[in-house]
Design a protein around this motif. Structure first.
Motif, PDB file in Angstrom:
ATOM      1  N   PRO A 171       8.539   4.675  16.907  1.00 53.78           N
ATOM      2  CA  PRO A 171       7.112   4.715  16.214  1.00 53.78           C
ATOM      3  C   PRO A 171       6.367   6.101  16.309  1.00 53.78           C
ATOM      4  N   ALA A 172       5.873   6.284  15.140  1.00 52.74           N
ATOM      5  CA  ALA A 172       5.090   7.815  14.824  1.00 52.74           C
ATOM      6  C   ALA A 172       4.363   7.616  13.920  1.00 52.74           C
ATOM      7  N   ARG A 173       3.404   8.365  13.827  1.00 60.44           N
ATOM      8  CA  ARG A 173       2.407   8.669  12.452  1.00 60.44           C
ATOM      9  C   ARG A 173       3.241   9.284  11.546  1.00 60.44           C
ATOM     10  N   MET A 174       3.014   8.950  10.322  1.00 58.73           N
ATOM     11  CA  MET A 174       3.748   9.465   9.394  1.00 58.73           C
ATOM     12  C   MET A 174       2.990  10.669   8.632  1.00 58.73           C
ATOM     13  N   VAL A 175       3.712  11.436   7.950  1.00 59.20           N
ATOM     14  CA  VAL A 175       3.150  12.345   7.263  1.00 59.20           C
ATOM     15  C   VAL A 175       3.415  12.210   5.778  1.00 59.20           C
ATOM     16  N   ALA A 176       2.262  11.968   4.882  1.00 57.41           N
ATOM     17  CA  ALA A 176       2.597  11.549   3.738  1.00 57.41           C
ATOM     18  C   ALA A 176       1.549  12.355   2.597  1.00 57.41           C
ATOM     19  N   LYS A 177       1.719  12.267   1.167  1.00 59.57           N
ATOM     20  CA  LYS A 177       0.855  12.798   0.174  1.00 59.57           C
ATOM     21  C   LYS A 177      -0.328  11.827   0.182  1.00 59.57           C
ATOM     22  N   THR A 178      -1.509  12.471  -0.173  1.00 58.00           N
ATOM     23  CA  THR A 178      -2.556  11.710  -0.339  1.00 58.00           C
ATOM     24  C   THR A 178      -2.649  10.609  -1.362  1.00 58.00           C
ATOM     25  N   GLU A 179      -1.858  10.801  -2.182  1.00 57.21           N
ATOM     26  CA  GLU A 179      -1.646   9.766  -3.440  1.00 57.21           C
ATOM     27  C   GLU A 179      -1.347   8.401  -2.923  1.00 57.21           C
ATOM     28  N   VAL A 180      -0.466   8.350  -1.724  1.00 56.79           N
ATOM     29  CA  VAL A 180       0.092   7.325  -1.148  1.00 56.79           C
ATOM     30  C   VAL A 180      -1.035   6.235  -0.958  1.00 56.79           C
ATOM     31  N   ARG A 181      -2.192   6.854  -0.481  1.00 59.83           N
ATOM     32  CA  ARG A 181      -3.469   5.997  -0.140  1.00 59.83           C
ATOM     33  C   ARG A 181      -3.526   4.967  -1.074  1.00 59.83           C
ATOM     34  N   GLY A 182      -3.489   5.429  -2.387  1.00 62.70           N
ATOM     35  CA  GLY A 182      -3.880   4.414  -3.495  1.00 62.70           C
ATOM     36  C   GLY A 182      -2.923   3.723  -4.026  1.00 62.70           C
ATOM     37  N   TRP A 183      -1.569   3.618  -3.402  1.00 61.11           N
ATOM     38  CA  TRP A 183      -0.612   2.698  -3.784  1.00 61.11           C
ATOM     39  C   TRP A 183      -1.073   1.129  -3.685  1.00 61.11           C
ATOM     40  N   PRO A 184      -0.369   0.269  -4.378  1.00 61.38           N
ATOM     41  CA  PRO A 184      -0.767  -1.085  -3.931  1.00 61.38           C
ATOM     42  C   PRO A 184       0.036  -1.467  -2.754  1.00 61.38           C
ATOM     43  N   VAL A 185      -0.423  -2.196  -1.687  1.00 59.48           N
ATOM     44  CA  VAL A 185       0.349  -2.655  -0.578  1.00 59.48           C
ATOM     45  C   VAL A 185       0.581  -1.672   0.369  1.00 59.48           C
ATOM     46  N   VAL A 186       1.434  -0.720  -0.160  1.00 58.55           N
ATOM     47  CA  VAL A 186       1.915   0.513   0.773  1.00 58.55           C
ATOM     48  C   VAL A 186       0.813   1.430   1.085  1.00 58.55           C
ATOM     49  N   GLY A 187      -0.274   1.604   0.247  1.00 59.72           N
ATOM     50  CA  GLY A 187      -1.210   2.335   0.683  1.00 59.72           C
ATOM     51  C   GLY A 187      -2.007   1.804   1.857  1.00 59.72           C
ATOM     52  N   PRO A 188      -2.749   0.856   1.745  1.00 57.62           N
ATOM     53  CA  PRO A 188      -3.505   0.159   2.844  1.00 57.62           C
ATOM     54  C   PRO A 188      -2.701   0.072   4.295  1.00 57.62           C
ATOM     55  N   LEU A 189      -1.416  -0.283   3.824  1.00 53.57           N
ATOM     56  CA  LEU A 189      -0.497  -0.258   5.247  1.00 53.57           C
ATOM     57  C   LEU A 189      -0.317   0.825   6.070  1.00 53.57           C
ATOM     58  N   ALA A 190      -0.076   2.064   5.023  1.00 50.50           N
ATOM     59  CA  ALA A 190       0.144   3.353   5.594  1.00 50.50           C
ATOM     60  C   ALA A 190      -1.265   3.793   6.095  1.00 50.50           C
ATOM     61  N   ALA A 191      -2.342   3.514   5.662  1.00 51.53           N
ATOM     62  CA  ALA A 191      -3.664   4.168   6.179  1.00 51.53           C
ATOM     63  C   ALA A 191      -3.907   3.239   7.477  1.00 51.53           C
ATOM     64  N   ARG A 192      -3.518   1.995   7.620  1.00 48.48           N
ATOM     65  CA  ARG A 192      -3.886   1.275   8.863  1.00 48.48           C
ATOM     66  C   ARG A 192      -2.706   1.479   9.941  1.00 48.48           C
ATOM     67  N   GLY A 193      -1.837   2.300   9.528  1.00 51.26           N
ATOM     68  CA  GLY A 193      -0.570   2.521  10.611  1.00 51.26           C
ATOM     69  C   GLY A 193      -0.784   4.135  10.991  1.00 51.26           C
ATOM     70  N   GLY A 194      -2.040   4.749  10.630  1.00 50.00           N
ATOM     71  CA  GLY A 194      -2.471   5.930  11.262  1.00 50.00           C
ATOM     72  C   GLY A 194      -1.612   7.245  10.342  1.00 50.00           C
ATOM     73  N   THR A 195      -1.087   6.792   9.240  1.00 48.40           N
ATOM     74  CA  THR A 195      -0.583   7.849   8.331  1.00 48.40           C
ATOM     75  C   THR A 195      -1.322   9.463   8.362  1.00 48.40           C
ATOM     76  N   LEU A 196      -0.935  10.360   8.229  1.00 52.64           N
ATOM     77  CA  LEU A 196      -1.572  11.609   8.216  1.00 52.64           C
ATOM     78  C   LEU A 196      -1.591  12.142   6.698  1.00 52.64           C
ATOM     79  N   PHE A 197      -2.518  12.030   6.006  1.00 57.52           N
ATOM     80  CA  PHE A 197      -2.279  12.259   4.580  1.00 57.52           C
ATOM     81  C   PHE A 197      -2.434  13.895   4.126  1.00 57.52           C
ATOM     82  N   ILE A 198      -1.748  14.342   3.140  1.00 62.33           N
ATOM     83  CA  ILE A 198      -1.545  15.833   2.884  1.00 62.33           C
ATOM     84  C   ILE A 198      -2.156  15.824   1.500  1.00 62.33           C
TER      85      ILE A 198
END
Length: 317
Positions: free
Chosen positions: A154-181
């Motif tokens: 388990p790790a904190r993922m690095v993802a583009k900032t647009e992912v934050r606005g995706w349905p379902v995936v965005g909130p899940l990524a944010a709550r999982g500690g994703t580092l947005f670029i």
């Protein structure tokens, strides 16, 4: 998650006088494309200052998921996959209160369940360091790559900032500690690298796809170097990982690839419709801190690490 992009080798159009003084067109490789006039009722394409692109496309690179499984079984797989994802999201508050070891074990099992309910078997070769700061880097083919890496550690993922606005995936990524670029703001890159380095110094694992784009699996992009600077600054090891997808019998498959203008639904259907699809995850030897003193050499070593296999293999039916 790094969203798929397609493209061609970067070109620039310049004007040079021909005979008679008329302007001619010369195409030079390796530069940024000259802006095109927007087509009516179609917005101009958004071009990033440094975003890498891949030439892969669903039509040119992705074969149909043959041999097919029956449609009823594919529908059941898709329903089971959605159920497992929803269940995982609903249990996030409970998992967050678990002890670290129990939490990581639960996350790994859930990630394997996501892959398995999609009808994909897994074979994981090697093992990641279980504790301490660690930069995990891998080639990028499919949305399946993300749960596969989390099943390794388990790790904190690095993802583009647009992912934050995706349905379902965005909130899940944010709550999982994703580092947005923010990949459209080159000036923000040093700050992002520093945030990743701070996370690594704190003893967490960070997972990234340095190609910056998904590829079909038959070819791959060159690893971008920025994320490796974070590992150098934090003084942590780098764990290279290689991901391959094959059908029963060992034939390489591009069916799981999520590239170009492909839709997530189309990619999901190809995966759940495939018969005998297997994901092979190979953990290459860890690159220790100090083995390379600059990020270019470290990136090259990580990308070349797939030539060496890990010491053990675990297959999940």
């Amino acid at each position: 998650m790094s969203a798929p992009r397609t493209g061609v080798p970067r070109l620039v159009t310049v004007r040079r006088p021909r005979g008679g003084g008329r302007p001619g067109t010369v195409v030079l490789p390796g530069a940024v494309p000259a802006p095109r006039r927007p087509v009516a009722d179609r917005p101009a394409p958004r071009v990033s200052a440094w975003l890498p692109t891949a030439p892969c496309s669903p039509r040119g690179c992705v074969e149909s998921a043959r041999p097919w499984t029956g449609v009823p079984r594919a529908v059941l797989r898709l329903a089971a996959l959605l159920l497992v994802v929803v269940l995982g999201v609903s249990l996030i508050p409970l998992v967050g209160r678990m002890r670290a070891q129990t939490r990581d074990r639960s996350i790994r099992r859930w990630c394997l369940a996501v892959v398995r309910t999609a009808g994909v078997r897994t074979r994981i070769t090697g093992a990641a360091r279980p504790t301490g700061g660690l930069l995990i880097v891998a080639n990028h083919i499919s949305w399946l790559d993300i749960p596969l890496l989390a099943a390794v550690r388990p790790a904190r993922m690095v993802a583009k900032t647009e992912v934050r606005g995706w349905p379902v995936v965005g909130p899940l990524a944010a709550r999982g500690g994703t580092l947005f670029i923010d990949r459209d703001r080159l000036r923000a890159l040093p700050g992002t690298v520093e945030r990743i380095a701070e996370t690594l110094r704190g003893g967490s694992a960070v997972a990234a796809f340095p190609e910056g784009s998904t590829w079909c699996g038959r070819a791959q992009g060159r690893y971008r170097r920025a994320v490796f600077q974070a590992a150098l600054d934090a003084g942590v090891p780098v764990q290279p990982v290689r991901i391959h997808y094959r059908l029963a019998g060992g034939t390489a498959s591009t069916a799981p690839a999520f590239v170009g203008e492909d839709s997530l639904l189309a990619s999901l259907w190809r995966v759940v419709s495939a018969r005998g699809l297997m994901a092979e995850v190979t953990l290459c030897p860890v690159i220790t801190p100090g083995a390379h003193t600059d990020r270019r050499a470290l990136a090259d070593a990580a990308q070349g690490g797939e030539r060496h296999a890990g010491p053990a293999s675990t297959a999940h039916p």
